[in-house]
Scaffold this active site. Structure first.
Site, PDB file in Angstrom:
ATOM      1  N   THR A 152      -4.329 -10.728 -68.829  1.00 31.34           N
ATOM      2  CA  THR A 152      -4.567 -12.200 -68.378  1.00 31.34           C
ATOM      3  C   THR A 152      -3.292 -12.750 -67.853  1.00 31.34           C
ATOM      4  O   THR A 152      -3.267 -13.526 -66.633  1.00 31.34           O
ATOM      5  CB  THR A 152      -5.348 -12.963 -69.160  1.00 31.34           C
TER       6      THR A 152
ATOM      7  N   GLN B   3     -11.073 -12.335 -66.200  1.00 30.76           N
ATOM      8  CA  GLN B   3      -9.788 -13.262 -66.152  1.00 30.76           C
ATOM      9  C   GLN B   3      -8.927 -13.130 -65.180  1.00 30.76           C
ATOM     10  O   GLN B   3      -8.372 -12.099 -64.670  1.00 30.76           O
ATOM     11  CB  GLN B   3      -8.911 -12.797 -67.411  1.00 30.76           C
TER      12      GLN B   3
ATOM     13  N   GLN C  12     -12.950 -17.497 -63.932  1.00 29.80           N
ATOM     14  CA  GLN C  12     -12.367 -17.442 -65.156  1.00 29.80           C
ATOM     15  C   GLN C  12     -10.932 -17.712 -65.418  1.00 29.80           C
ATOM     16  O   GLN C  12      -9.966 -16.914 -64.774  1.00 29.80           O
ATOM     17  CB  GLN C  12     -12.951 -16.070 -66.063  1.00 29.80           C
ATOM     18  N   ASP C  13     -10.648 -18.436 -66.461  1.00 25.04           N
ATOM     19  CA  ASP C  13      -9.305 -18.968 -66.612  1.00 25.04           C
ATOM     20  C   ASP C  13      -8.237 -19.414 -65.456  1.00 25.04           C
ATOM     21  O   ASP C  13      -7.131 -18.887 -65.352  1.00 25.04           O
ATOM     22  CB  ASP C  13      -8.648 -17.399 -67.017  1.00 25.04           C
TER      23      ASP C  13
ATOM     24  N   ASP D 145     -13.990 -21.018 -69.601  1.00 29.18           N
ATOM     25  CA  ASP D 145     -12.506 -21.223 -70.015  1.00 29.18           C
ATOM     26  C   ASP D 145     -11.470 -21.663 -69.277  1.00 29.18           C
ATOM     27  O   ASP D 145     -10.449 -21.296 -69.245  1.00 29.18           O
ATOM     28  CB  ASP D 145     -12.075 -20.321 -70.958  1.00 29.18           C
TER      29      ASP D 145
ATOM     30  N   ARG E 101     -14.751 -25.018 -76.246  1.00 27.77           N
ATOM     31  CA  ARG E 101     -14.725 -24.097 -77.420  1.00 27.77           C
ATOM     32  C   ARG E 101     -13.234 -23.894 -77.884  1.00 27.77           C
ATOM     33  O   ARG E 101     -12.616 -23.735 -76.938  1.00 27.77           O
ATOM     34  CB  ARG E 101     -15.529 -22.998 -77.193  1.00 27.77           C
TER      35      ARG E 101
ATOM     36  N   TRP F 212     -10.397 -22.109 -78.782  1.00 33.08           N
ATOM     37  CA  TRP F 212      -9.639 -20.807 -78.682  1.00 33.08           C
ATOM     38  C   TRP F 212      -8.870 -20.652 -79.962  1.00 33.08           C
ATOM     39  O   TRP F 212      -8.517 -19.395 -80.444  1.00 33.08           O
ATOM     40  CB  TRP F 212      -8.655 -20.772 -77.522  1.00 33.08           C
TER      41      TRP F 212
END
Length: 316
Positions: free
Chosen positions: A99, A128, A150-151, A174, A230, A232
Protein backbone atom coordinates in the site's frame (compact mmCIF):
# COMPACT_ATOMS: atom_id res chain seq x y z
CA UNK A 1 18.78 63.88 -11.82
CA UNK A 2 19.48 60.51 -13.42
CA UNK A 3 20.22 59.00 -10.01
CA UNK A 4 16.93 60.38 -8.65
CA UNK A 5 15.02 58.87 -11.57
CA UNK A 6 16.61 55.46 -10.94
CA UNK A 7 15.69 55.63 -7.24
CA UNK A 8 12.08 56.58 -8.05
CA UNK A 9 11.87 53.71 -10.57
CA UNK A 10 13.11 51.23 -7.97
CA UNK A 11 10.58 52.48 -5.42
CA UNK A 12 7.72 52.12 -7.92
CA UNK A 13 8.87 48.64 -8.89
CA UNK A 14 8.98 47.52 -5.26
CA UNK A 15 5.55 49.01 -4.58
CA UNK A 16 3.91 47.16 -7.46
CA UNK A 17 5.79 43.86 -7.10
CA UNK A 18 3.68 40.76 -6.57
CA UNK A 19 5.00 38.96 -3.48
CA UNK A 20 3.25 35.74 -4.49
CA UNK A 21 4.33 35.79 -8.12
CA UNK A 22 5.53 32.37 -9.27
CA UNK A 23 9.25 31.78 -9.37
CA UNK A 24 8.91 28.60 -11.43
CA UNK A 25 6.43 27.71 -14.17
CA UNK A 26 5.69 24.16 -15.30
CA UNK A 27 4.21 23.63 -18.76
CA UNK A 28 4.02 20.48 -20.85
CA UNK A 29 4.49 22.47 -24.06
CA UNK A 30 8.03 23.47 -23.11
CA UNK A 31 7.17 27.14 -22.67
CA UNK A 32 7.72 27.09 -18.92
CA UNK A 33 10.76 26.69 -16.69
CA UNK A 34 10.23 22.90 -16.64
CA UNK A 35 7.99 20.36 -18.34
CA UNK A 36 7.40 18.21 -15.21
CA UNK A 37 6.39 19.11 -11.67
CA UNK A 38 9.04 16.77 -10.28
CA UNK A 39 11.82 18.70 -12.02
CA UNK A 40 10.44 21.94 -10.63
CA UNK A 41 10.32 20.63 -7.05
CA UNK A 42 13.85 19.20 -7.20
CA UNK A 43 15.19 22.52 -8.49
CA UNK A 44 14.23 24.29 -5.26
CA UNK A 45 17.11 24.93 -2.89
CA UNK A 46 17.22 22.51 0.04
CA UNK A 47 15.68 24.02 3.19
CA UNK A 48 15.23 27.34 1.42
CA UNK A 49 14.43 29.98 4.07
CA UNK A 50 11.67 31.64 2.01
CA UNK A 51 8.62 30.22 0.23
CA UNK A 52 8.87 29.10 -3.40
CA UNK A 53 5.86 29.42 -5.72
CA UNK A 54 5.48 26.88 -8.53
CA UNK A 55 2.76 27.61 -11.09
CA UNK A 56 1.52 24.62 -13.12
CA UNK A 57 -0.19 25.20 -16.46
CA UNK A 58 -3.05 23.03 -17.67
CA UNK A 59 -2.16 19.50 -18.69
CA UNK A 60 -2.19 15.86 -17.63
CA UNK A 61 1.02 15.20 -15.71
CA UNK A 62 1.64 11.47 -15.65
CA UNK A 63 4.06 11.55 -12.74
CA UNK A 64 4.81 9.83 -9.47
CA UNK A 65 5.57 13.06 -7.65
CA UNK A 66 7.77 13.02 -4.55
CA UNK A 67 8.35 16.17 -2.50
CA UNK A 68 11.34 15.15 -0.33
CA UNK A 69 11.83 16.17 3.29
CA UNK A 70 14.58 18.63 2.30
CA UNK A 71 12.19 20.57 0.03
CA UNK A 72 10.12 22.74 2.36
CA UNK A 73 7.75 25.73 2.16
CA UNK A 74 6.75 25.20 -1.46
CA UNK A 75 3.41 26.28 -2.93
CA UNK A 76 2.20 24.46 -6.06
CA UNK A 77 -0.68 26.29 -7.77
CA UNK A 78 -2.58 24.82 -10.71
CA UNK A 79 -3.98 26.92 -13.52
CA UNK A 80 -7.30 25.03 -13.30
CA UNK A 81 -8.56 22.50 -10.76
CA UNK A 82 -9.92 20.12 -13.41
CA UNK A 83 -7.31 20.68 -16.11
CA UNK A 84 -4.17 20.28 -14.02
CA UNK A 85 -4.18 16.57 -13.29
CA UNK A 86 -1.34 14.66 -11.61
CA UNK A 87 -2.02 10.99 -12.26
CA UNK A 88 -0.45 7.59 -11.77
CA UNK A 89 -1.84 4.07 -11.37
CA UNK A 90 0.20 1.97 -8.95
CA UNK A 91 -1.64 -0.40 -6.59
CA UNK A 92 -0.69 -2.63 -3.68
CA UNK A 93 -0.68 -6.01 -5.43
CA UNK A 94 1.26 -4.75 -8.45
CA UNK A 95 4.63 -6.48 -8.19
CA UNK A 96 3.94 -6.85 -4.45
CA UNK A 97 4.70 -3.16 -3.88
CA UNK A 98 2.38 -2.82 -0.87
CA UNK A 99 0.00 0.00 0.00
CA UNK A 100 2.56 2.59 1.07
CA UNK A 101 4.43 2.62 -2.23
CA UNK A 102 1.36 3.18 -4.40
CA UNK A 103 1.08 6.97 -4.03
CA UNK A 104 0.70 9.32 -6.96
CA UNK A 105 1.88 12.28 -4.85
CA UNK A 106 3.95 11.92 -1.68
CA UNK A 107 4.66 14.96 0.51
CA UNK A 108 7.54 14.54 2.97
CA UNK A 109 8.54 18.21 3.18
CA UNK A 110 7.10 20.59 5.79
CA UNK A 111 5.03 23.62 4.89
CA UNK A 112 3.85 22.34 1.50
CA UNK A 113 0.75 23.95 -0.05
CA UNK A 114 -1.13 22.64 -3.07
CA UNK A 115 -3.94 24.61 -4.67
CA UNK A 116 -6.38 24.35 -7.55
CA UNK A 117 -5.41 20.99 -9.08
CA UNK A 118 -6.34 17.30 -9.21
CA UNK A 119 -4.39 14.36 -7.76
CA UNK A 120 -5.49 10.95 -8.99
CA UNK A 121 -4.67 7.30 -8.55
CA UNK A 122 -6.12 5.90 -11.76
CA UNK A 123 -5.60 2.20 -10.96
CA UNK A 124 -9.33 1.64 -10.49
CA UNK A 125 -11.05 -0.73 -8.07
CA UNK A 126 -8.07 -3.06 -7.59
CA UNK A 127 -7.57 -2.80 -3.83
CA UNK A 128 -5.33 -0.38 -1.98
CA UNK A 129 -4.13 2.44 -4.22
CA UNK A 130 -3.10 5.75 -2.65
CA UNK A 131 -3.50 9.03 -4.52
CA UNK A 132 -2.03 11.38 -1.87
CA UNK A 133 0.41 10.41 0.90
CA UNK A 134 1.38 13.17 3.35
CA UNK A 135 4.11 12.85 5.99
CA UNK A 136 5.16 16.51 6.29
CA UNK A 137 3.98 18.95 8.96
CA UNK A 138 2.05 22.17 8.27
CA UNK A 139 0.71 20.99 4.90
CA UNK A 140 -2.31 22.57 3.20
CA UNK A 141 -4.57 21.57 0.32
CA UNK A 142 -7.04 24.12 -1.03
CA UNK A 143 -9.56 23.66 -3.84
CA UNK A 144 -8.02 20.32 -4.82
CA UNK A 145 -9.69 17.19 -6.14
CA UNK A 146 -8.25 13.95 -4.80
CA UNK A 147 -9.51 10.92 -6.67
CA UNK A 148 -9.21 7.21 -5.98
CA UNK A 149 -10.92 4.16 -4.55
CA UNK A 150 -9.58 2.25 -1.53
CA UNK A 151 -7.09 4.22 0.60
CA UNK A 152 -7.27 7.43 -1.45
CA UNK A 153 -5.51 9.67 1.11
CA UNK A 154 -2.93 8.50 3.65
CA UNK A 155 -2.53 11.17 6.32
CA UNK A 156 0.76 9.91 7.70
CA UNK A 157 3.23 11.25 10.22
CA UNK A 158 2.68 11.09 13.97
CA UNK A 159 2.30 14.70 15.04
CA UNK A 160 1.84 15.90 11.47
CA UNK A 161 -0.72 18.70 11.01
CA UNK A 162 -2.64 18.78 7.74
CA UNK A 163 -5.38 21.10 6.52
CA UNK A 164 -7.85 20.59 3.67
CA UNK A 165 -10.17 23.39 2.61
CA UNK A 166 -12.87 23.34 -0.08
CA UNK A 167 -11.55 20.06 -1.48
CA UNK A 168 -13.34 17.17 -3.17
CA UNK A 169 -12.16 13.76 -1.94
CA UNK A 170 -13.61 10.49 -3.22
CA UNK A 171 -13.08 6.83 -2.51
CA UNK A 172 -14.51 3.49 -1.46
CA UNK A 173 -12.95 1.88 1.63
CA UNK A 174 -10.95 3.63 4.40
CA UNK A 175 -10.22 6.40 1.95
CA UNK A 176 -9.06 8.82 4.62
CA UNK A 177 -6.67 6.94 6.89
CA UNK A 178 -3.65 7.44 9.10
CA UNK A 179 -2.27 8.91 12.34
CA UNK A 180 -2.03 12.64 11.53
CA UNK A 181 -4.03 15.49 13.00
CA UNK A 182 -6.20 16.58 10.09
CA UNK A 183 -8.82 19.32 9.77
CA UNK A 184 -11.15 19.33 6.76
CA UNK A 185 -13.17 22.53 6.27
CA UNK A 186 -16.12 22.74 3.89
CA UNK A 187 -14.98 19.74 1.86
CA UNK A 188 -17.09 17.31 -0.18
CA UNK A 189 -16.47 13.69 0.81
CA UNK A 190 -17.83 11.42 -1.92
CA UNK A 191 -18.39 7.71 -1.25
CA UNK A 192 -18.41 5.27 -4.16
CA UNK A 193 -19.22 2.02 -2.32
CA UNK A 194 -20.78 0.59 0.82
CA UNK A 195 -17.87 0.74 3.22
CA UNK A 196 -16.04 3.01 5.68
CA UNK A 197 -15.05 6.65 5.18
CA UNK A 198 -12.24 6.87 7.75
CA UNK A 199 -9.71 4.48 9.25
CA UNK A 200 -7.84 6.58 11.78
CA UNK A 201 -4.74 5.32 13.57
CA UNK A 202 -4.42 8.30 15.90
CA UNK A 203 -1.77 7.85 18.61
CA UNK A 204 -3.02 7.85 22.21
CA UNK A 205 -1.08 11.05 22.96
CA UNK A 206 -2.74 13.02 20.13
CA UNK A 207 -5.86 14.81 21.35
CA UNK A 208 -7.40 15.04 17.88
CA UNK A 209 -7.22 12.92 14.73
CA UNK A 210 -9.67 13.75 11.91
CA UNK A 211 -11.86 16.81 12.43
CA UNK A 212 -14.49 17.44 9.73
CA UNK A 213 -16.08 20.92 9.92
CA UNK A 214 -19.06 21.89 7.76
CA UNK A 215 -18.28 19.17 5.24
CA UNK A 216 -20.82 17.47 2.99
CA UNK A 217 -20.89 13.71 2.52
CA UNK A 218 -22.27 12.54 -0.82
CA UNK A 219 -22.58 9.06 -2.32
CA UNK A 220 -23.20 7.16 -5.52
CA UNK A 221 -26.85 6.09 -5.94
CA UNK A 222 -26.00 2.42 -5.21
CA UNK A 223 -24.56 3.22 -1.78
CA UNK A 224 -26.91 2.49 1.12
CA UNK A 225 -24.73 1.15 3.98
CA UNK A 226 -21.96 3.52 4.93
CA UNK A 227 -20.00 3.93 8.16
CA UNK A 228 -18.42 7.19 9.32
CA UNK A 229 -15.35 5.28 10.40
CA UNK A 230 -13.65 2.28 11.92
CA UNK A 231 -10.51 2.24 14.11
CA UNK A 232 -7.40 1.12 12.26
CA UNK A 233 -5.65 1.50 15.60
CA UNK A 234 -7.29 1.44 19.01
CA UNK A 235 -7.11 5.19 19.84
CA UNK A 236 -8.64 6.35 16.55
CA UNK A 237 -10.05 9.88 16.81
CA UNK A 238 -12.66 11.21 14.36
CA UNK A 239 -15.03 14.14 14.87
CA UNK A 240 -17.79 15.45 12.59
CA UNK A 241 -18.96 19.01 13.33
CA UNK A 242 -21.93 20.65 11.59
CA UNK A 243 -21.59 18.32 8.61
CA UNK A 244 -24.29 17.19 6.19
CA UNK A 245 -24.71 13.41 6.33
CA UNK A 246 -26.85 11.52 3.77
CA UNK A 247 -29.40 8.80 4.49
CA UNK A 248 -27.00 6.04 3.44
CA UNK A 249 -25.07 6.50 6.71
CA UNK A 250 -25.86 3.47 8.87
CA UNK A 251 -27.90 4.26 11.97
CA UNK A 252 -25.14 2.97 14.25
CA UNK A 253 -22.65 5.26 12.51
CA UNK A 254 -19.40 3.60 13.58
CA UNK A 255 -17.78 0.15 13.42
CA UNK A 256 -15.33 -1.47 15.85
CA UNK A 257 -13.34 -3.34 13.13
CA UNK A 258 -14.38 -6.64 14.70
CA UNK A 259 -12.57 -5.92 17.97
CA UNK A 260 -14.74 -5.20 20.99
CA UNK A 261 -11.75 -3.81 22.87
CA UNK A 262 -11.64 -0.88 20.41
CA UNK A 263 -14.93 0.32 21.85
CA UNK A 264 -13.13 1.26 25.07
CA UNK A 265 -10.44 3.36 23.40
CA UNK A 266 -11.68 4.77 20.07
CA UNK A 267 -12.68 8.45 20.23
CA UNK A 268 -15.62 9.06 17.93
CA UNK A 269 -17.84 12.11 18.20
CA UNK A 270 -20.34 14.29 16.34
CA UNK A 271 -21.89 17.70 16.87
CA UNK A 272 -24.89 19.43 15.27
CA UNK A 273 -24.74 17.47 12.03
CA UNK A 274 -27.68 17.64 9.62
CA UNK A 275 -29.21 15.44 6.94
CA UNK A 276 -31.00 12.10 6.90
CA UNK A 277 -27.93 10.28 8.24
CA UNK A 278 -27.30 12.53 11.23
CA UNK A 279 -29.73 11.07 13.79
CA UNK A 280 -27.92 10.13 16.99
CA UNK A 281 -30.61 8.01 18.69
CA UNK A 282 -29.32 4.70 17.28
CA UNK A 283 -25.58 5.45 17.24
CA UNK A 284 -23.24 2.99 18.96
CA UNK A 285 -23.07 3.70 22.69
CA UNK A 286 -19.30 4.14 22.58
CA UNK A 287 -19.50 7.22 20.34
CA UNK A 288 -20.60 10.54 21.77
CA UNK A 289 -22.22 13.86 20.99
CA UNK A 290 -19.83 16.71 21.74
CA UNK A 291 -21.17 19.30 24.12
CA UNK A 292 -21.66 22.78 22.71
CA UNK A 293 -18.87 24.27 24.79
CA UNK A 294 -16.27 21.82 23.44
CA UNK A 295 -17.51 22.03 19.85
CA UNK A 296 -17.52 25.82 19.75
CA UNK A 297 -14.00 25.98 21.16
CA UNK A 298 -12.66 23.44 18.69
CA UNK A 299 -10.80 26.03 16.62
CA UNK A 300 -7.83 25.46 14.35
CA UNK A 301 -5.70 27.13 16.99
CA UNK A 302 -6.73 24.54 19.57
CA UNK A 303 -6.36 21.57 17.21
CA UNK A 304 -3.08 22.58 15.57
CA UNK A 305 -1.09 24.22 18.37
CA UNK A 306 0.70 21.03 19.38
CA UNK A 307 4.40 21.85 19.75
CA UNK A 308 4.55 25.20 17.98
CA UNK A 309 2.12 27.81 16.73
CA UNK A 310 0.76 27.39 13.22
CA UNK A 311 -2.40 28.41 11.41
CA UNK A 312 -3.03 27.53 7.75
CA UNK A 313 -2.95 30.34 5.19
CA UNK A 314 -6.60 29.99 4.16
CA UNK A 315 -8.03 29.17 7.58
CA UNK A 316 -11.01 31.01 9.01
Amino acid sequence: MILLSIILLLICTMATAQPNAPEITVSKDGKGTFTTIQEAVLSVRDYKPTRTIIYVKNGVYEEKLLIPANKCDITIIGQSQDKVRITHSDYASLNKMGTFNTWTVRVDGDGIRMENLTIENAAGAVGQAVALHVEGDRCEFTKCKILGNQDTVFNGGNGSRQYFRDCYIEGTTDFLFGPATVVLDECTIHCKANSYITAASTPAQSEWGYVFRKCKVTADPKVDKLYLGRPWREYASVTWIECELPGCIRAEGWHNWGRVENEHTARYSEYACTGAGSARNKRVEWSKELDEHTAKKLSLKKVFEIDNKWLPLYSK
